[in-house]
Design an enzyme around this catalytic site. Sequence first.
Site, PDB file in Angstrom:
ATOM      1  N   TRP A   1       0.726  -1.391   0.404  1.00 51.78           N
ATOM      2  CA  TRP A   1       0.467   0.173   0.052  1.00 51.78           C
ATOM      3  C   TRP A   1       0.985   1.099  -0.118  1.00 51.78           C
ATOM      4  O   TRP A   1       0.367   2.098  -0.251  1.00 51.78           O
ATOM      5  CB  TRP A   1      -1.277  -0.363   0.973  1.00 51.78           C
TER       6      TRP A   1
ATOM      7  N   ASP B   1      -1.305   6.880   6.919  1.00 49.60           N
ATOM      8  CA  ASP B   1      -1.949   6.129   5.945  1.00 49.60           C
ATOM      9  C   ASP B   1      -3.068   4.429   6.596  1.00 49.60           C
ATOM     10  O   ASP B   1      -1.843   4.233   7.126  1.00 49.60           O
ATOM     11  CB  ASP B   1      -2.072   5.422   4.547  1.00 49.60           C
TER      12      ASP B   1
ATOM     13  N   LYS C   1     -12.252  -1.327   7.624  1.00 45.49           N
ATOM     14  CA  LYS C   1     -11.878  -2.606   8.238  1.00 45.49           C
ATOM     15  C   LYS C   1     -11.686  -2.619   9.911  1.00 45.49           C
ATOM     16  O   LYS C   1     -12.456  -2.966  10.381  1.00 45.49           O
ATOM     17  CB  LYS C   1     -10.258  -1.815   8.342  1.00 45.49           C
TER      18      LYS C   1
HETATM   19  N1  PLP Z   1      -4.452   1.446   2.565  1.00 49.21           N
HETATM   20  C1  PLP Z   1      -4.509   0.644   3.750  1.00 49.21           C
HETATM   21  C2  PLP Z   1      -3.596  -0.162   4.140  1.00 49.21           C
HETATM   22  C3  PLP Z   1      -5.605  -0.565   2.725  1.00 49.21           C
HETATM   23  O1  PLP Z   1      -5.492  -2.261   3.209  1.00 49.21           O
HETATM   24  C4  PLP Z   1      -6.268  -0.170   1.604  1.00 49.21           C
HETATM   25  C5  PLP Z   1      -7.233  -1.836   0.937  1.00 49.21           C
HETATM   26  O2  PLP Z   1      -6.939  -3.067   1.795  1.00 49.21           O
HETATM   27  C6  PLP Z   1      -6.391   0.684   0.637  1.00 49.21           C
HETATM   28  C7  PLP Z   1      -5.316   1.467   1.334  1.00 49.21           C
HETATM   29  C8  PLP Z   1      -6.696   0.938  -0.529  1.00 49.21           C
HETATM   30  O3  PLP Z   1      -8.367   1.512   0.400  1.00 49.21           O
HETATM   31  P1  PLP Z   1      -9.105   1.310  -0.884  1.00 49.21           P
HETATM   32  O4  PLP Z   1      -9.631  -0.633  -1.589  1.00 49.21           O
HETATM   33  O5  PLP Z   1     -10.326   2.014   0.081  1.00 49.21           O
HETATM   34  O6  PLP Z   1      -9.179   2.269  -1.799  1.00 49.21           O
END
Ligand code: PLP
Length: 370
Positions: free
Chosen positions: A107, A176, A200
């Site tokens: 991520w 994040d 989550k």
């Molecule tokens: N950041 C993290 C730590 C994630 O676990 C996720 C998705 O699982 C995201 C960002 C991306 O999120 P989205 O699918 O809502 O764009």
Amino acid sequence: MEKKKLTINFGAGPAKIPPSVLLEAQNDLLDYKGLGISVLEMSHRSSEFSKILHTTENLLCELLNIPQNYKVIFLQGGGSGQFSAVPLNLIGLKKDHCADYVVTGAWSGKAAKEAEKYGKINTVFPKMDSYTKIPDVSNWNLNPDASYVYYCSNETVHGVEFNFIPDTKGTTLVCDMSSNFLSRPVDVSKFGLLFAGAQKNAGCAGVTVVIVREDLLGYAAKECPIILDYKVQAGMNSLYNTPPCFSIYIMGLVCEWIKNNGGLEAMEKLSITKSKLLYDIIDESNGFYVCPVESQSRSRMNIFFRIGSINGDEELEKKFLDEAAKRSMLSLKGHRSVGGIRASLYNAVTVEETKALAEYMIEFMKVHRK
Ligand code: PLP
């Protein structure tokens, strides 16, 4: 009457929501507090929705002890939307238009790649062959002229979690927190900005919370889409356009549930207990279960492991998943990019449910150990 088997959702997201929250939402879906219409149908400009929005915001402020000089905004576009919104809003904080990225998994890697469209990106240590640790902070190559330092506090795919907040020597810190948000107390004052998708620990997909220090508003690049402009959204209480009303409503109920269950300190204690149950089995299995992540960087939220060897015996892993499904334990498959097994232990997964998985892991090992 036959008792219905309890299904346990170990999914990484969208994840389990506390059953009491779902029950309350069920009533409001038909008739929101006697209004005669569903919570899904209410105007986002109505006084009732305004109350929902403020309640959710106030609960977040209370749970996280958010200082007065921060704004809380509720946006659409998920965590991925924020990968773009962060550089679009903050890369211009300093004249060099550069930012530091701490890449500890998929991520943060995606976020760094996205940010490259908008400025000069420095990754603070060389790319790792595998994401199994957080490199020693004293070796990070931080650029004092960076507009911000970006990291991901819990890498959902690899099960790597920070158990500390990095010291950026005064540079604005951006995080994040999507997959460990509301799982432990956090000192918000250490961050310039943090964001988290709700799906989550904080509810259902559709809303991403952004918590941003006020002095960072107003630096958006001119090409920043207006709906991603933090100053505009903060100035209009997240109501520049139609917000994800239902997801904000569910987040409010989840925050209330967390508050009624002891707050973030209690959530943290539970996550320590739950994750220890599984990591102890892994560590005492003499290599039958293998977690590749270094112990001090192991996630309490997403327990990633292989079966049979460090690279995993795929046949055995498939058997593990099939037999787990027969026991109504769902979504234990690792992320498609890494394989293996991943048990996500978000707030709504109980100790009893984790114990059921722990018992199954022990049983499976007894039968299949060579
Ligand atoms: N950041 C993290 C730590 C994630 O676990 C996720 C998705 O699982 C995201 C960002 C991306 O999120 P989205 O699918 O809502 O764009």
